[in-house]
Motif scaffolding. Structure first.
Motif, PDB file in Angstrom:
ATOM      1  N   THR A 139      -8.046   5.621   7.191  1.00  0.00           N
ATOM      2  CA  THR A 139      -7.890   5.389   8.712  1.00  0.00           C
ATOM      3  C   THR A 139      -6.605   5.854   9.262  1.00  0.00           C
ATOM      4  OG1 THR A 139      -7.492   3.252   9.224  1.00  0.00           O
ATOM      5  CG2 THR A 139      -9.843   3.962   8.781  1.00  0.00           C
ATOM      6  N   HIS A 140      -6.196   6.600  10.136  1.00  0.00           N
ATOM      7  CA  HIS A 140      -4.963   7.325  10.529  1.00  0.00           C
ATOM      8  C   HIS A 140      -4.050   6.254  11.480  1.00  0.00           C
ATOM      9  CE1 HIS A 140      -7.368   8.099  14.089  1.00  0.00           C
ATOM     10  NE2 HIS A 140      -6.158   7.863  14.858  1.00  0.00           N
TER      11      HIS A 140
ATOM     12  N   LYS B 179     -10.475  -0.223  11.753  1.00  0.00           N
ATOM     13  CA  LYS B 179     -11.824   0.168  10.988  1.00  0.00           C
ATOM     14  C   LYS B 179     -12.301   1.378  11.525  1.00  0.00           C
ATOM     15  CE  LYS B 179     -13.054  -4.921  10.741  1.00  0.00           C
ATOM     16  NZ  LYS B 179     -14.146  -5.980  10.876  1.00  0.00           N
ATOM     17  N   PRO B 180     -12.979   2.195  10.563  1.00  0.00           N
ATOM     18  CA  PRO B 180     -13.461   3.308  10.864  1.00  0.00           C
ATOM     19  C   PRO B 180     -14.755   3.317  11.742  1.00  0.00           C
ATOM     20  CG  PRO B 180     -13.954   2.717   8.429  1.00  0.00           C
ATOM     21  CD  PRO B 180     -13.268   1.888   9.110  1.00  0.00           C
TER      22      PRO B 180
ATOM     23  N   HIS C  17      -8.692  -2.593   9.051  1.00  0.00           N
ATOM     24  CA  HIS C  17      -9.740  -1.877   7.995  1.00  0.00           C
ATOM     25  C   HIS C  17      -9.167  -2.719   6.843  1.00  0.00           C
ATOM     26  CE1 HIS C  17     -12.890   0.027   6.108  1.00  0.00           C
ATOM     27  NE2 HIS C  17     -12.059   1.062   5.691  1.00  0.00           N
ATOM     28  N   TRP C  18      -9.847  -3.577   6.324  1.00  0.00           N
ATOM     29  CA  TRP C  18      -9.567  -4.307   4.990  1.00  0.00           C
ATOM     30  C   TRP C  18     -10.884  -4.091   3.771  1.00  0.00           C
ATOM     31  CZ3 TRP C  18      -4.783  -4.711   5.226  1.00  0.00           C
ATOM     32  CH2 TRP C  18      -3.936  -5.139   6.236  1.00  0.00           C
TER      33      TRP C  18
ATOM     34  N   ILE D  83      -0.795   0.741   4.685  1.00  0.00           N
ATOM     35  CA  ILE D  83      -1.669   0.651   3.425  1.00  0.00           C
ATOM     36  C   ILE D  83      -3.002   1.285   3.774  1.00  0.00           C
ATOM     37  CG2 ILE D  83      -3.271  -1.291   2.365  1.00  0.00           C
ATOM     38  CD1 ILE D  83      -1.110  -3.221   2.620  1.00  0.00           C
ATOM     39  N   GLN D  84      -3.709   1.312   5.236  1.00  0.00           N
ATOM     40  CA  GLN D  84      -4.940   1.809   5.356  1.00  0.00           C
ATOM     41  C   GLN D  84      -4.946   3.256   5.234  1.00  0.00           C
ATOM     42  OE1 GLN D  84      -3.262  -0.608   7.194  1.00  0.00           O
ATOM     43  NE2 GLN D  84      -4.813  -1.993   7.582  1.00  0.00           N
ATOM     44  N   GLU D  85      -3.779   4.130   5.361  1.00  0.00           N
ATOM     45  CA  GLU D  85      -3.709   5.308   5.198  1.00  0.00           C
ATOM     46  C   GLU D  85      -3.598   5.824   3.912  1.00  0.00           C
ATOM     47  OE1 GLU D  85      -0.785   7.194   8.433  1.00  0.00           O
ATOM     48  OE2 GLU D  85       0.378   5.361   7.912  1.00  0.00           O
TER      49      GLU D  85
END
Length: 844
Positions: free
Chosen positions: A835-836, A840-841, A824-825, A764-766
């Protein structure tokens, strides 16, 4: 003596006028009209003696001989002067003979020796309604002779029942059609329902007894065969009629005197019950008959697949034959006819007998044609053309027997075969056996194969003898054989001695002294039955495989058959079952097989278990494998084609394997091509279809390969790209990409498979920052998103990413944020930084 007036007298003047004008005549006249006796004498009186003989051709020996004797008596002359006859084993003819009666077999034999019939003025084909093969052949040969070479040859075709017009049309515009209505007394006909499970003698004996009690005349009983006559005769002798009436047989196997006694009407003798085959149906008149009892059956010539010969089989007679039989009871007074079948069954019978040419073996007829120089594959003028498959079979058999050679021309062996009064198979046997054993034993064997069994199975030991032993028994003990059999054997021997010369030798053996009787008989049988060679099945002494891949069984029961012999010749086989039972067989040696008949070849097959092409060196006789040895398969078109034939039916098994051992990668390519064709092209692609492409690729990849394993390692994709072309492949790469770049910068693989949309897996984060679902194939197809959690397990599958962010993400975020706090949410995924790795970035 003066002949009484007969119905035929009404049409004789017209017939004589037409014949003397050299017009062919077709005459229809019922039994008793006097056509058989009246027409020959009328022509003899009208035609000049120096014009030639008048030949009357009859289907049966008894009819030819009895009619000749009647005509001679009517002229107060001994037989053999003005009137003569020529039948098998019997001939009465002299230089003064004017009218000669003969059987169809003798007519064809004479035509072979004298194709122009130079001493013949007129040919009369009598009883043509019987439509025997020899009658049809006689008509065709005579018609061809008179239309092409001898326009002075007269021809008359006489029939009791057939419509004369089709025959007249066949003979041409100059032919005349005449009809005589005859004269008869009324016959009362009754049909009887009988138990179909009862034996014939049980059903018909009560009918015979009832008919005999109701009439003072003779009773004529029609039965299908000689064995039936014996059984019915024995049953009648157990009844009270035995003291009152004489039970008399009438069939073709009797001596001439016995036949004469059966048909002679002696008012001072006891009334007779005449048990007859269909020999009394036409031609032969039995005076004094006032009652007929009809079994409704007859022995009909049919091709017997057991022996490869034409044999007599019991079949229902036609309505026309039944009417003729009934008419025998009304020749001199009113009579009765009892039929052993119901009225309903009568309506189901054929109107007329089917021509023998349409249901019989044609090899004898075609041998006659070859002897006369006819083109066996040409346009021969048959009245009823034979079936093409039967004609091909006859030519094939004659070729195999060595009777015809190049261009279907008659060979020297074929000419000898044509002179013997035997079926071509038996003729070939007799010729080969003569060279190995001499003509006496050869004739004995040929007679055993073609005549009724001389022992009649009364001695159980006889049936246990091999053919070679039976032949030796016949020669050493001739007095134990029947007269008809001995006469036939002697005629065959005389024919062999006249015909065999060094020029006609078939080279059966160079040293007959070193050949045993059993081996000699086996070699002669092989010459006659080259299509009956059998190889015993491995591990099963009782079964084998015959030429034509036909299974046979019962080998262990054959007398004097070596159980060690792998190669056999089965000359007597029951042809009714899928796996046929053998009744007669001999052991043979491979060295006896005809020169040039063995074929050596490489057999290419496929081993389904090993999934590979296998090759064997095979030695074959016809389609029968005698031996085979495994050999290394060479790279050649045949092995490639065999591999392709197996692979094309199961392509998914031979597609290239990926690292995980499945063929999904190549099928992925196939589906991408199909999607591009469906969604991106305005015009058809530069190739037919994808399935055809795969078959073409498979065929090319099979070159030089021999197994499925080799195919799986082949460069399927490279070959496929070469087939679709570089330009089309560029469209595929662009519109159906293998990967898409995610907002995180990572590349995600796009999956393609049949019956499901293209899909892609990503955390999901990608995907943060992607407001809508990515689309491919010129924007026509949305990629199905498999959105994963930090544990790489799917949290949502959707084709509407915008809806997911808006409606579902919030709920999923609460749960995943609790479980994975370091990841990261963001609250707004459409504007957040992807983010890969899902974490969290880093703060900038």
């Amino acid at each position: 003596m003066k002949r009484p007036s007969l119905p035929i007298d009404e049409v004789l003047p017209q017939l004589v006028d037409a014949v003397t004008a050299e017009n062919p005549v077709v005459l229809k006249a019922p039994p008793g009209a006097g056509k058989t006796t009246g027409v020959p004498l009328a022509l003899s009186n009208a035609m000049k003696r120096d014009e030639g003989q008048i030949w009357v051709v009859q289907p049966r020996r008894l009819a030819a001989r009895s009619v000749a004797e009647y005509l001679a008596r009517s002229l107060n002359e001994p037989i053999g002067e003005t009137i003569g006859y020529h039948v098998r084993l019997d001939r009465k003819e002299s230089n003064s003979t004017r009218v000669l009666l003969m059987t169809t077999g003798i007519f064809l034999q004479r035509m072979r020796s004298d194709p122009l019939l130079e001493k013949t003025a007129c040919v009369i084909l009598d009883e043509f309604h019987e439509r025997s093969l020899e009658l049809d052949l006689s008509l065709a040969l005579t018609h061809r002779l008179r239309t092409q070479l001898r326009d002075d040859l007269r021809l008359i075709v006489m029939s009791a029942t057939l419509d004369p017009q089709p025959i007249a049309d066949y003979l041409g515009v100059t032919s005349r059609s005449l009809e005589c209505h005859g004269r008869s007394f009324p016959v009362e006909t009754q049909h009887h329902q009988v138990d179909p499970r009862a034996r014939l003698e049980q059903s018909i004996t009560p009918l015979i007894c009832g008919a005999a009690q109701q009439t003072d005349g003779h009773v004529l009983v029609f039965l299908p065969g000689v064995a039936d006559i014996h059984r019915v005769g024995e049953a009648l002798r157990q009844t009270e009629l035995a003291d009152e009436r004489s039970v008399v047989p009438l069939h073709g196997s009797l001596t001439p005197k016995q036949q004469d006694d059966a048909v002679r009407n002696d008012p001072s003798a006891p009334r007779k019950i005449i048990l007859s085959t269909n020999i009394a149906e036409t031609s032969v008149t039995v005076d004094g008959v006032t009652a007929v009892v009809d079994s409704g059956l007859s022995k009909t010539p049919m091709l017997d697949t057991r022996l490869g010969l034409t044999r007599l089989q019991t079949r229902p007679i036609s309505i026309a034959s039944a009417d003729q039989r009934a008419g025998r009871a009304g020749r001199t007074s009113a009579g009765t006819c009892d039929r052993m079948w119901s009225t309903a069954a009568h309506r189901t019978r054929d109107l007329y007998d089917n021509p023998e040419v349409s249901r019989s073996d044609l090899s004898s007829a075609f041998l006659t044609l070859a002897t006369l120089g006819e083109d066996l594959e040409g346009d021969f003028p048959w009245f009823t053309p034979p079936p093409e498959h039967a004609a091909r079979a006859a030519i094939g058999l004659l070729t195999a027997l060595g009777a015809i050679g190049d261009a279907n021309r008659i060979t020297s062996v074929g000419r000898v075969m044509s002179t013997l009064p035997l079926h071509p198979r038996v003729s070939r046997f007799a010729i080969t056996a003569s060279e190995l054993l001499g003509t006496e034993l050869a004739a004995a064997g040929a007679a055993l194969m073609s005549e009724r069994d001389p022992i009649d199975n009364q001695d159980s030991r006889w049936s246990e003898l091999s053919l070679a032993e039976k032949m030796q028994h016949v020669v050493s003990r001739p007095k134990s054989m029947g007269r008809n059999y001995l006469n036939a054997a002697r005629q065959i021997q005389r024919s062999l001695e006249r015909s065999l010369t060094p020029e006609t030798s078939c080279g059966a053996a160079s040293d007959t002294k070193s050949t045993s009787n059993h081996d000699a008989v086996a070699q002669a049988l092989l010459a006659a039955y080259p299509d009956r060679v059998v190889v015993r099945r491995d591990g099963d002494e009782d079964r084998g495989v015959m030429v034509g891949r036909r299974g046979v069984l019962g080998l262990k029961r054959i007398p004097d058959l070596s159980q060690d012999s792998k190669l056999l010749l089965c000359y007597d086989v029951d042809g009714n079952a899928t796996e046929s039972r053998v009744r007669g067989a001999v052991s043979i040696d491979e060295s006896w097989l005809p020169n040039g008949s063995l074929q050596k070849e490489v057999s290419v097959d496929f081993d389904a278990k090993r999934e590979t092409v296998v090759c064997r060196a095979v030695e074959k006789y016809a389609d029968l494998v005698l031996s085979e040895t495994p050999i290394t398969c060479e790279e050649n078109p045949e092995t490639s084609e065999r591999l392709y034939t197996e692979a094309i039916g199961q392509l998914e098994k031979v597609y290239p394997e990926n690292a995980r051992g499945n063929s999904g990668e190549f099928q992925n390519v196939l589906h991408r091509i199909r999607l591009v064709i469906e969604h991106c092209l305005d015009e058809p692609p530069p190739f037919s279809n994808v399935d055809e492409l795969c078959r073409e690729v498979c065929r090319e990849l099979c070159h030089g390969r021999r197994s499925f394993a080799e195919l799986r390692r082949a460069a399927w994709t490279d070959y496929l790209i070469g087939k679709v072309g570089y330009e089309f492949w560029e469209i595929v790469q662009s519109e159906a990409p293998t990967h898409l770049t995610l907002p995180s910068g990572n590349r995600a693989r796009v999956g393609y498979a049949e019956n499901r949309p293209p899909w892609m897996e990503a955390r999901i984060q990608e995907c943060f920052g992607w407001p809508q679902t990515p689309r491919i194939l010129r924007g026509n197809v949305a990629v199905q998103m498999h959105l994963l959690g930090p544990n790489r397990r799917p949290q949502q599958i959707t084709e509407d990413l915008e809806s997911f962010w808006k409606n579902t993400y919030g709920e999923i975020r609460k749960e995943l944020r609790r479980r994975y706090p370091k990841h990261h949410w963001p609250e707004n995924p459409t504007t957040a930084e992807a983010t890969h790795n899902g974490l969290k970035p880093r703060e900038k």
